[in-house]
Design a protein around this motif. Structure first.
Motif, PDB file in Angstrom:
ATOM      1  N   GLY A  37      29.648  46.205  29.809  1.00  0.00           N
ATOM      2  CA  GLY A  37      30.231  44.862  29.671  1.00  0.00           C
ATOM      3  C   GLY A  37      29.781  44.186  28.389  1.00  0.00           C
ATOM      4  O   GLY A  37      30.574  43.552  27.685  1.00  0.00           O
TER       5      GLY A  37
ATOM      6  N   HIS B 232      38.178  45.476  33.267  1.00  0.00           N
ATOM      7  CA  HIS B 232      37.025  46.301  33.657  1.00  0.00           C
ATOM      8  C   HIS B 232      37.339  47.786  33.670  1.00  0.00           C
ATOM      9  O   HIS B 232      36.427  48.587  33.871  1.00  0.00           O
ATOM     10  CB  HIS B 232      36.494  45.887  35.031  1.00  0.00           C
ATOM     11  CG  HIS B 232      35.801  44.565  35.068  1.00  0.00           C
ATOM     12  ND1 HIS B 232      35.062  44.141  36.147  1.00  0.00           N
ATOM     13  CD2 HIS B 232      35.727  43.561  34.149  1.00  0.00           C
ATOM     14  CE1 HIS B 232      34.565  42.937  35.908  1.00  0.00           C
ATOM     15  NE2 HIS B 232      34.969  42.561  34.694  1.00  0.00           N
TER      16      HIS B 232
ATOM     17  N   GLU C  89      38.997  41.898  36.717  1.00  0.00           N
ATOM     18  CA  GLU C  89      37.818  42.516  37.326  1.00  0.00           C
ATOM     19  C   GLU C  89      38.189  43.740  38.154  1.00  0.00           C
ATOM     20  O   GLU C  89      39.303  43.858  38.653  1.00  0.00           O
ATOM     21  CB  GLU C  89      37.112  41.502  38.244  1.00  0.00           C
ATOM     22  CG  GLU C  89      36.641  40.251  37.523  1.00  0.00           C
ATOM     23  CD  GLU C  89      36.092  39.212  38.487  1.00  0.00           C
ATOM     24  OE1 GLU C  89      35.595  39.586  39.562  1.00  0.00           O
ATOM     25  OE2 GLU C  89      36.176  38.019  38.149  1.00  0.00           O
TER      26      GLU C  89
ATOM     27  N   SER D  40      39.551  34.649  35.625  1.00  0.00           N
ATOM     28  CA  SER D  40      38.935  35.934  35.949  1.00  0.00           C
ATOM     29  C   SER D  40      39.333  36.289  37.381  1.00  0.00           C
ATOM     30  O   SER D  40      39.068  35.530  38.301  1.00  0.00           O
ATOM     31  CB  SER D  40      37.412  35.807  35.817  1.00  0.00           C
ATOM     32  OG  SER D  40      36.797  37.064  35.974  1.00  0.00           O
TER      33      SER D  40
ATOM     34  N   ARG E 200      29.809  44.975  35.199  1.00  0.00           N
ATOM     35  CA  ARG E 200      30.602  44.805  33.971  1.00  0.00           C
ATOM     36  C   ARG E 200      30.912  43.334  33.729  1.00  0.00           C
ATOM     37  O   ARG E 200      31.000  42.887  32.583  1.00  0.00           O
ATOM     38  CB  ARG E 200      31.896  45.638  34.080  1.00  0.00           C
ATOM     39  CG  ARG E 200      31.645  47.123  33.933  1.00  0.00           C
ATOM     40  CD  ARG E 200      32.865  47.966  34.224  1.00  0.00           C
ATOM     41  NE  ARG E 200      32.503  49.392  34.181  1.00  0.00           N
ATOM     42  CZ  ARG E 200      33.302  50.371  34.556  1.00  0.00           C
ATOM     43  NH1 ARG E 200      34.523  50.116  34.999  1.00  0.00           N
ATOM     44  NH2 ARG E 200      32.885  51.631  34.480  1.00  0.00           N
ATOM     45  N   LYS E 201      31.097  42.593  34.786  1.00  0.00           N
ATOM     46  CA  LYS E 201      31.316  41.141  34.641  1.00  0.00           C
ATOM     47  C   LYS E 201      30.043  40.480  34.111  1.00  0.00           C
ATOM     48  O   LYS E 201      30.098  39.676  33.194  1.00  0.00           O
ATOM     49  CB  LYS E 201      31.724  40.544  35.990  1.00  0.00           C
ATOM     50  CG  LYS E 201      31.930  39.039  35.941  1.00  0.00           C
ATOM     51  CD  LYS E 201      32.635  38.510  37.173  1.00  0.00           C
ATOM     52  CE  LYS E 201      32.898  37.012  37.030  1.00  0.00           C
ATOM     53  NZ  LYS E 201      33.709  36.677  35.846  1.00  0.00           N
ATOM     54  N   LYS E 202      28.928  40.869  34.700  1.00  0.00           N
ATOM     55  CA  LYS E 202      27.652  40.248  34.303  1.00  0.00           C
ATOM     56  C   LYS E 202      27.357  40.518  32.824  1.00  0.00           C
ATOM     57  O   LYS E 202      27.023  39.608  32.073  1.00  0.00           O
ATOM     58  CB  LYS E 202      26.531  40.797  35.185  1.00  0.00           C
ATOM     59  CG  LYS E 202      25.194  40.177  34.886  1.00  0.00           C
ATOM     60  CD  LYS E 202      24.172  40.448  35.975  1.00  0.00           C
ATOM     61  CE  LYS E 202      22.850  39.774  35.649  1.00  0.00           C
ATOM     62  NZ  LYS E 202      22.969  38.397  35.153  1.00  0.00           N
TER      63      LYS E 202
ATOM     64  N   THR F  14      40.338  39.752  40.254  1.00  0.00           N
ATOM     65  CA  THR F  14      40.312  41.203  40.456  1.00  0.00           C
ATOM     66  C   THR F  14      41.706  41.826  40.321  1.00  0.00           C
ATOM     67  O   THR F  14      42.701  41.253  40.736  1.00  0.00           O
ATOM     68  CB  THR F  14      39.707  41.586  41.834  1.00  0.00           C
ATOM     69  OG1 THR F  14      39.655  43.021  41.913  1.00  0.00           O
ATOM     70  CG2 THR F  14      40.536  41.055  42.987  1.00  0.00           C
TER      71      THR F  14
ATOM     72  N   GLU G 122      39.980  37.755  32.177  1.00  0.00           N
ATOM     73  CA  GLU G 122      39.159  38.899  32.598  1.00  0.00           C
ATOM     74  C   GLU G 122      39.776  39.503  33.859  1.00  0.00           C
ATOM     75  O   GLU G 122      40.003  38.798  34.849  1.00  0.00           O
ATOM     76  CB  GLU G 122      37.723  38.426  32.879  1.00  0.00           C
ATOM     77  CG  GLU G 122      36.782  39.531  33.304  1.00  0.00           C
ATOM     78  CD  GLU G 122      35.317  39.069  33.376  1.00  0.00           C
ATOM     79  OE1 GLU G 122      35.024  37.895  33.072  1.00  0.00           O
ATOM     80  OE2 GLU G 122      34.467  39.907  33.735  1.00  0.00           O
TER      81      GLU G 122
ATOM     82  N   ASP H  28      30.042  38.500  30.646  1.00  0.00           N
ATOM     83  CA  ASP H  28      29.939  37.038  30.754  1.00  0.00           C
ATOM     84  C   ASP H  28      28.607  36.538  30.164  1.00  0.00           C
ATOM     85  O   ASP H  28      28.572  35.538  29.457  1.00  0.00           O
ATOM     86  CB  ASP H  28      30.047  36.591  32.217  1.00  0.00           C
ATOM     87  CG  ASP H  28      31.434  36.853  32.829  1.00  0.00           C
ATOM     88  OD1 ASP H  28      32.259  37.526  32.174  1.00  0.00           O
ATOM     89  OD2 ASP H  28      31.679  36.409  33.971  1.00  0.00           O
TER      90      ASP H  28
END
Ligand code: AHR
Length: 358
Positions: A172, A264, A193, A234, A204-206, A236, A191, A209
């Protein structure tokens, strides 16, 4: 031999993240044989805490796959099957059709069948952790590949042998770093997800971001916060191409001001690119797209200019998974996390790898 596509790079200097600090970490060298291990992170003997696995001529390995709805999953399954065949082992394979409840039932069934060992990717990190504990209670060793479980519920080195997989947080970060460079630090980002509750979607988000916000693995980045980069939506897309396309269609109507997309995985990026084109937008020109996986279709999209870059996430787990099993059988100390090093694809190198991925 370990597939060289899995073992790029040797650096152990990168800051350890919160996950890493709870885990021992081993990285594989480019030669595939030398193990670069921070010895102070080594756990106690595997055999002392997890079920032993006796040495035999052949083994029955339970492989509970999450699904087969994208090239990445198919490549992972093939890699496992090829390596099992090469060794003359029996691979008992299940397919959860991307249904977490089915994967839990599949693992139950493999336990009931009395496989020698389970090697599998848990679809969701919390939901599948009790399955790891069930296997342990039944005396069946587990090695997790590609995705990990929640360590509050099942612990590597105690409840299962090891996790073998990529650094999703770093993936990420790498996507964010490229996007910051490509957009000059000015972007309104949508984004997409991955599967909710899945290890790669969370991490990957963490990584992305946090990097935009100016930290990485809890430490302020030298670059600082990118105040001109804003995640405007953001949602999914479940790691699925068609879902990525549908979500992008909806979010585009709500956020026509979008200038960048972070997906992602490549499948969702390719779906999003289609949605953008259908809406008359120009991915690669007025909207910059970055994603993760490094599949062949993504390399094609990089070359046609619609996708900016893709961080590799290798699916070729067969050789490394079975080598880890060998070490487990031998009672070697396994690190909690056997880290797979991934490459990076953009227009500078996509042609070199086109058609050679999956
Ligand atoms: O767990 C790895 C992820 O799962 C891949 O990035 C994605 O394509 C797959 O479905």
């Amino acid at each position: 031999m370990i597939d060289p596509r899995l073992i790029k790079g040797t650096s152990i200097n990168r800051a350890l993240d919160s996950k890493t600090s709870r885990r021992s970490v081993l990285k594989l060298t480019a030669a595939g044989s030398g193990l670069v291990v921070a010895s102070r992170y080594l756990t106690a003997s595997v055999a002392a805490q997890v079920p032993p696995l006796e040495e035999k001529d052949t083994y029955t390995v339970g492989f509970a796959q999450t699904g087969s709805n994208n090239p990445w999953r198919l490549a992972e399954t093939k890699s496992m099957k090829d390596e099992a065949d090469k060794r003359g082992y029996t691979l008992v394979q299940t397919d959860a059709n991307e249904d977490t409840a089915k994967q839990i039932a599949d693992v139950d069934s493999l336990i009931a069948q009395g496989v020698d060992i389970l090697i599998f990717p848990p679809r969701e990190s919390q939901a599948l952790a009790p399955s790891v504990m069930k296997a342990k209670a039944a005396g069946i060793p587990v090695i997790l590949i590609d995705r990990d479980v929640d360590h509050e519920i099942a612990k590597p080195g105690e409840d299962y042998g090891a996790f073998v997989g990529s650094d999703f947080v770093d993936q990420g970060r790498r996507a964010a770093e490229w996007l910051a460079e490509a957009t000059g630090g000015e972007a309104k980002i949508i984004e997409l997800e991955g599967t909710t509750g899945a290890d790669p979607a969370i991490d990957r988000k963490k990584g992305f971001d946090d990097y935009i916000a100016g930290t990485f693995k809890g430490t302020p980045t030298p670059e600082g916060a990118f105040s001109g980069m804003e995640i405007i939506a953001s949602q999914t897309g479940d790691f699925v191409r068609d879902t990525g396309r549908e979500v992008m269609q909806t979010l585009l109507q709500a956020h026509p001001e979008v200038t960048a997309v972070y997906a992602h995985n490549d499948e969702m990026a390719i779906g999003a690119i289609a949605a953008l084109q259908e809406a008359g937008r120009k991915p690669g020109e007025d909207i910059i797209v970055v994603s993760i996986d490094g599949e062949n279709a993504a390399l094609d999209a990089i070359l046609d200019g619609t996708l900016g870059a893709s961080v590799e996430s290798s699916p070729f787990f067969g050789p490394i998974a079975f080598e880890t099993m060998d070490k487990y059988i031998a009672g070697e100390d396994l690190p909690d996390w056997i880290k797979v090093e991934d490459r990076f694809f953009d227009k500078s190198n996509a042609a070199e790898f086109q058609g050679k991925q999956f």
